[in-house]
Design an enzyme around this catalytic site. Structure first.
Site, PDB file in Angstrom:
ATOM      1  N   GLY A 279       0.797  -1.226   0.000  1.00 21.66           N
ATOM      2  CA  GLY A 279       0.000   0.000   0.000  1.00 21.66           C
ATOM      3  C   GLY A 279       0.818   1.258   0.000  1.00 21.66           C
ATOM      4  O   GLY A 279       0.270   2.343   0.137  1.00 21.66           O
ATOM      5  N   CYS A 280       2.141   1.167  -0.144  1.00 24.50           N
ATOM      6  CA  CYS A 280       2.973   2.367  -0.102  1.00 24.50           C
ATOM      7  C   CYS A 280       3.741   2.465  -1.399  1.00 24.50           C
ATOM      8  O   CYS A 280       4.556   1.605  -1.697  1.00 24.50           O
ATOM      9  CB  CYS A 280       3.941   2.328   1.072  1.00 24.50           C
ATOM     10  SG  CYS A 280       5.000   3.773   1.153  1.00 24.50           S
ATOM     11  N   GLY A 281       3.520   3.526  -2.159  1.00 23.95           N
ATOM     12  CA  GLY A 281       4.183   3.662  -3.443  1.00 23.95           C
ATOM     13  C   GLY A 281       5.291   4.682  -3.454  1.00 23.95           C
ATOM     14  O   GLY A 281       5.898   4.915  -4.479  1.00 23.95           O
TER      15      GLY A 281
END
Length: 278
Positions: free
Chosen positions: A117-119
């Site tokens: 969920g972290c880009g």
């Protein structure tokens, strides 16, 4: 392109769980399936570049899609070879890329530590957040009914989500709403990268660049999802949940029709409604 798969970890594991039903704890243990989340290290010409947590499936697709959407390569043709090396700590995906792409990578190389969920983990400068991607070229309009059809079809083609309930999906559908490809992952960005990589690996048949169609995703539409869609050359992105304000602005600038809150036959159009036919 040669690939080697050396016993990559399974995509799901079994675990003993206790269940609470209607507020009452059942003391009898049951077996449940959990989605696997594995460190995936990406190497380019022998140099470590990024480590992501991802579902250990379709890793060649993931490596190529990530490389394209991060601007490391321009197309799958720039990747000369992929080798997968699995060990107890995760999987190393070793890519051999063209010398021109390697030189470009050295100029903009950054430390990137990915999480579910972290880009943006590890991005060092603001220009790296919003890269200079050209707007998507004009394309035939897509019927709203086709978008709804594609979203419904994607839901029926998520076996890992059906087993674990813990993964996202990204699908490519043609202009009629027929789903051609689906990829799943614990991370929504990874699922989209896998899809884009799978499309790019179709020699001479990449539908993202040769015809009208759309990408549908089971998640919200963050700006990274819009940016990756544009990097793939696709002009329609439809999401189950809402976009962010930055995603909406980016979709306007990159000429992408952005739909959100897809529920049954309801949706909200946030950018470029002229690309969607009633």
């Amino acid at each position: 392109m040669d690939t080697e798969d050396t016993a990559a970890p399974s995509t799901a594991v079994r675990a003993r769980v206790l269940r609470i039903r209607r507020g009452v704890l059942d003391a009898a243990a049951q077996i449940d399936a959990l989605a696997q989340e594995t460190p995936i290290a990406l190497e380019y010409n022998g140099i470590s570049h990024a480590t992501m947590l991802a579902t250990p499936a379709d890793l060649e697709d993931f490596a190529i899609g990530f490389s394209i959407t991060e601007g490391i390569v321009d197309s799958a043709r720039d990747v000369r070879d992929i080798e997968l090396r699995a060990d107890e700590d995760g999987v190393v995906v070793a890519l051999t890329i063209s010398s021109a792409c390697q030189a470009r990578l050295k100029e903009r190389r950054r430390a990137l530590s990915g999480r579910t969920g972290c880009g943006l983990c590890g991005v060092e400068t603001l220009p790296e957040v919003l890269r200079d991607i050209p707007p998507v070229a004009a394309a035939p309009r897509v019927a709203a009914a086709a978008v709804f059809k594609a979203m419904r079809a994607m839901r029926d083609r998520q076996p890992l989500h059906g087993l674990t309930g813990a993964t996202h999906a990204a699908a490519w559908a043609d202009a009629g709403g027929e789903v051609i490809l689906v990829r799943e992952d614990v991370g929504r960005h990874n699922a989209l990268d896998k899809l884009i990589g799978a499309l790019a690996r179709r020699p001479g048949q990449d539908p993202a660049r040769t015809g009208a169609g759309m990408i549908v995703v089971s998640s919200r539409a963050s700006f990274e999802m819009v940016q990756k869609t544009a990097a793939a050359g696709v002009g329609v992105l439809s999401a189950v949940s809402a976009p962010t304000a930055l995603a909406q602005r980016l979709a306007e600038r990159l000429n992408i029709a952005l739909l959100g809150f897809m529920r049954d036959d309801d949706a909200t159009l946030y950018a470029h409604p002229e690309r969607i036919a009633a």
